[in-house]
Design a protein around this motif. Structure first.
Motif, mmCIF file in Angstrom:
data_model
loop_
_atom_site.group_PDB
_atom_site.id
_atom_site.type_symbol
_atom_site.label_atom_id
_atom_site.label_comp_id
_atom_site.label_asym_id
_atom_site.label_seq_id
_atom_site.Cartn_x
_atom_site.Cartn_y
_atom_site.Cartn_z
ATOM 1 N N TYR A 31 0.832 -1.196 0.000
ATOM 2 C CA TYR A 31 0.000 0.000 0.000
ATOM 3 C C TYR A 31 0.871 1.253 0.000
ATOM 4 N N ASP A 32 0.453 2.209 -0.813
ATOM 5 C CA ASP A 32 1.179 3.474 -0.874
ATOM 6 C C ASP A 32 0.911 4.333 0.358
ATOM 7 N N GLU A 33 -0.293 4.234 0.888
ATOM 8 C CA GLU A 33 -0.657 4.994 2.083
ATOM 9 C C GLU A 33 -1.588 4.160 2.955
ATOM 10 N N MET A 34 -1.395 4.247 4.267
ATOM 11 C CA MET A 34 -2.317 3.688 5.254
ATOM 12 C C MET A 34 -2.872 4.893 6.011
ATOM 13 N N ILE A 35 -4.087 5.306 5.679
ATOM 14 C CA ILE A 35 -4.658 6.565 6.154
ATOM 15 C C ILE A 35 -5.649 6.304 7.279
ATOM 16 N N TYR A 36 -5.532 7.094 8.321
ATOM 17 C CA TYR A 36 -6.503 7.059 9.421
ATOM 18 C C TYR A 36 -7.296 8.353 9.388
ATOM 19 N N MET A 37 -8.627 8.232 9.309
ATOM 20 C CA MET A 37 -9.484 9.412 9.306
ATOM 21 C C MET A 37 -9.654 9.889 10.746
ATOM 22 N N SER A 38 -9.173 11.096 11.016
ATOM 23 C CA SER A 38 -9.162 11.590 12.392
ATOM 24 C C SER A 38 -9.249 13.105 12.412
ATOM 25 N N PRO A 39 -9.976 13.696 13.356
ATOM 26 C CA PRO A 39 -9.994 15.154 13.468
ATOM 27 C C PRO A 39 -8.624 15.723 13.818
ATOM 28 N N ASP A 40 -7.696 14.867 14.280
ATOM 29 C CA ASP A 40 -6.339 15.318 14.598
ATOM 30 C C ASP A 40 -5.485 15.524 13.349
ATOM 31 N N GLY A 41 -5.899 14.957 12.213
ATOM 32 C CA GLY A 41 -5.039 14.910 11.042
ATOM 33 C C GLY A 41 -4.961 16.206 10.262
ATOM 34 N N GLU A 42 -4.171 16.178 9.191
ATOM 35 C CA GLU A 42 -4.086 17.329 8.296
ATOM 36 C C GLU A 42 -5.430 17.491 7.602
ATOM 37 N N THR A 43 -5.855 18.732 7.431
ATOM 38 C CA THR A 43 -7.175 18.985 6.857
ATOM 39 C C THR A 43 -7.177 18.677 5.373
ATOM 40 N N LEU A 73 -8.503 3.627 7.259
ATOM 41 C CA LEU A 73 -9.048 3.095 8.507
ATOM 42 C C LEU A 73 -10.031 4.093 9.095
ATOM 43 N N CYS A 74 -11.231 3.633 9.373
ATOM 44 C CA CYS A 74 -12.266 4.476 9.974
ATOM 45 C C CYS A 74 -12.281 4.266 11.487
#
Length: 227
Positions: free
Chosen positions: A80-92, A110-111
């Protein structure tokens, strides 16, 4: 492109990913989107995926083991090129991020749910955290659908007219100019004459000036980014 979305509530993603532009892109074979239920690796007969916070805080936390095992299963099959976590802490999330991710091959999203996910997943497996705004939702499913839509519509062939995405808001750190369609006049409200002129140069100049004026009025911070 392939997008794998990990969630404990897969039902929340059924409609957004199977209709409109995203649904058509899947049918055209431009993208594969798979939604995986983390409960597959839930603990015990009840397939438990959450537990109480250490430290006594209120709210339930997604457990490390089910999430880890789901991620490892998928990573054993492909890179995988990216493993992304959806979070209010993340970059907008913005158009630049969507443009960047649209060039990737395989993305995992990841939700979070409940209070969030055990922080060890974020420390050791997540490569990027993305937010859809400074507010908290019940889970990461809606943000994941937003991210997938923003990415997929940029894939060649996803839009009927591929040049349409080039004039979207934020592509040049500007808002898009006003748009109109038939009829020319309704209720006394008229389409600007320049758009009916048939002169591409004048139309483009008008659109550029309107984009700048609307950005000054509605989102002046975007102009500071350009400078």
């Amino acid at each position: 492109m392939r997008i794998d979305i990990l969630t404990v509530v897969p039902e929340l993603l059924e409609s957004p990913l199977n209709h409109s532009i995203v649904g058509r892109a899947i049918k055209k074979g431009l993208v594969e989107i798979f939604v995986h239920n983390i409960r597959k690796y839930g603990i015990g007969p009840r397939k438990t995926v959450d537990d109480y916070c250490y430290g006594g805080d209120a709210g339930m936390v997604m457990m490390v083991e089910p999430v880890y095992r789901m991620i490892e299963e998928l990573r054993s099959e492909r890179e995988y090129d990216e493993m992304i976590y959806m979070s209010p802490d993340g970059e907008t999330l913005n158009q630049g991020i969507a443009n960047e991710l649209s060039l990737k091959g395989n993305i995992m999203i990841l939700c979070g749910h409940y209070k969030g996910v055990d922080h060890r997943i974020r420390e050791h497996l997540v490569t990027r955290e993305i937010s859809v705004g400074d507010y908290v939702l019940s889970g990461g499913e809606i943000p994941a659908a937003v991210l997938a839509d923003a990415i997929v519509r940029l894939l060649p062939g996803a839009l009927t007219d591929e040049t349409s995405a080039l004039s979207d808001s934020f592509q040049d750190d500007l808002l898009s100019p006003p748009i109109y369609t038939r009829p020319v006049e309704f209720n006394g409200w008229k389409v600007p004459d320049v758009l009916l002129s048939g002169n591409p140069k004048l139309i483009r100049e008008w659109q550029d000036s309107q984009a700048i004026e609307r950005t000054k009025l509605l989102r002046p911070g975007l102009l500071l980014k350009k400078n």
